[in-house]
Design a protein around this motif. Structure first.
Motif, PDB file in Angstrom:
ATOM      1  N   GLU A   1     -13.151   5.307  48.636  1.00 33.34           N
ATOM      2  CA  GLU A   1     -14.013   5.241  47.441  1.00 33.34           C
ATOM      3  C   GLU A   1     -13.978   6.561  46.667  1.00 33.34           C
ATOM      4  O   GLU A   1     -14.039   6.571  45.433  1.00 33.34           O
ATOM      5  CB  GLU A   1     -15.451   4.876  47.825  1.00 33.34           C
TER       6      GLU A   1
ATOM      7  N   HIS B   1     -11.127   6.444  44.500  1.00 30.17           N
ATOM      8  CA  HIS B   1     -11.352   5.588  43.326  1.00 30.17           C
ATOM      9  C   HIS B   1     -12.071   6.383  42.228  1.00 30.17           C
ATOM     10  O   HIS B   1     -11.717   6.310  41.049  1.00 30.17           O
ATOM     11  CB  HIS B   1     -12.192   4.357  43.696  1.00 30.17           C
TER      12      HIS B   1
ATOM     13  N   GLN C   1      -9.521  -4.587  44.011  1.00 36.65           N
ATOM     14  CA  GLN C   1     -10.762  -5.315  44.328  1.00 36.65           C
ATOM     15  C   GLN C   1     -10.480  -6.603  45.094  1.00 36.65           C
ATOM     16  O   GLN C   1     -11.301  -7.022  45.918  1.00 36.65           O
ATOM     17  CB  GLN C   1     -11.565  -5.597  43.057  1.00 36.65           C
TER      18      GLN C   1
END
Ligand code: FEO
Length: 170
Positions: free
Chosen positions: A50, A53, A127
């Motif tokens: 994450e 990201h 995703q």
């Protein structure tokens, strides 16, 4: 140069990705407290992903001469009754993030911001993987219900997950 609505939306997305890292780190801590070090590792790796990201969005803003604005990160939950409950929350969260990425792609089309739209294609594919891996863990955990030996084995499997730093190709 990023248009203002896209700049603001990506800044919100950076916050959402950092919150995701926070959430998974909290889940990692919970797994440790339950004595499941493999699950703790799996969540720790997810938190690292994450962060990458957030960095991907951050870099896009900087490359397009925008200014990143960091805002407060909400406190994540810290207690879940069971390991499956954690992954159920993870799946709900990922579905929410998918909705946010789709909305960003819609905005990019509306603004004719092709560079952002192109950058977002990576996230759209990511995703699909994010939701699939949470669903996979939920299914496997369900199979271990009432069978502690199965949970022990699954924990060993989760221990094997390794963080792979991103490259331009991945
Ligand atoms: Fe950054 Fe799990 O989505």
């Amino acid at each position: 140069m990023l248009q203002q609505p896209m700049l603001e939306a990506i800044n919100r997305q950076i916050n959402a990705e950092l919150y995701s890292a926070y959430l998974y780190l909290s889940m990692s801590s919970r797994f440790s407290a339950l004595g499941l070090s493999g699950g703790a590792n799996w969540m720790r790796v997810q938190a690292q992903e994450e962060m990458t990201h957030a960095a991907r969005f951050y870099d896009h803003v900087v490359e397009r001469n925008g200014e990143v604005k960091l805002t407060a990160i909400e406190e994540p939950p810290s207690v879940w009754p069971t390991a499956p409950a954690m992954f159920e929350d993870a799946l709900d969260h990922e579905r929410k993030v998918t909705g946010m990425i789709d909305a960003l792609a819609d905005l990019a089309l509306e603004l004719k911001d092709h560079a952002s739209h192109n950058m977002l294609q990576w996230f759209i594919a990511e995703q699909v993987e994010e939701e699939a891996s949470a669903e996979d863990m939920i299914q496997k955990l369900r199979l271990t219900e009432g069978a502690p030996g199965g949970l022990f084995q699954l924990d060993n499997e989760m221990a094997a997950r390794v963080f792979v730093p991103p490259t331009p190709a991945n």
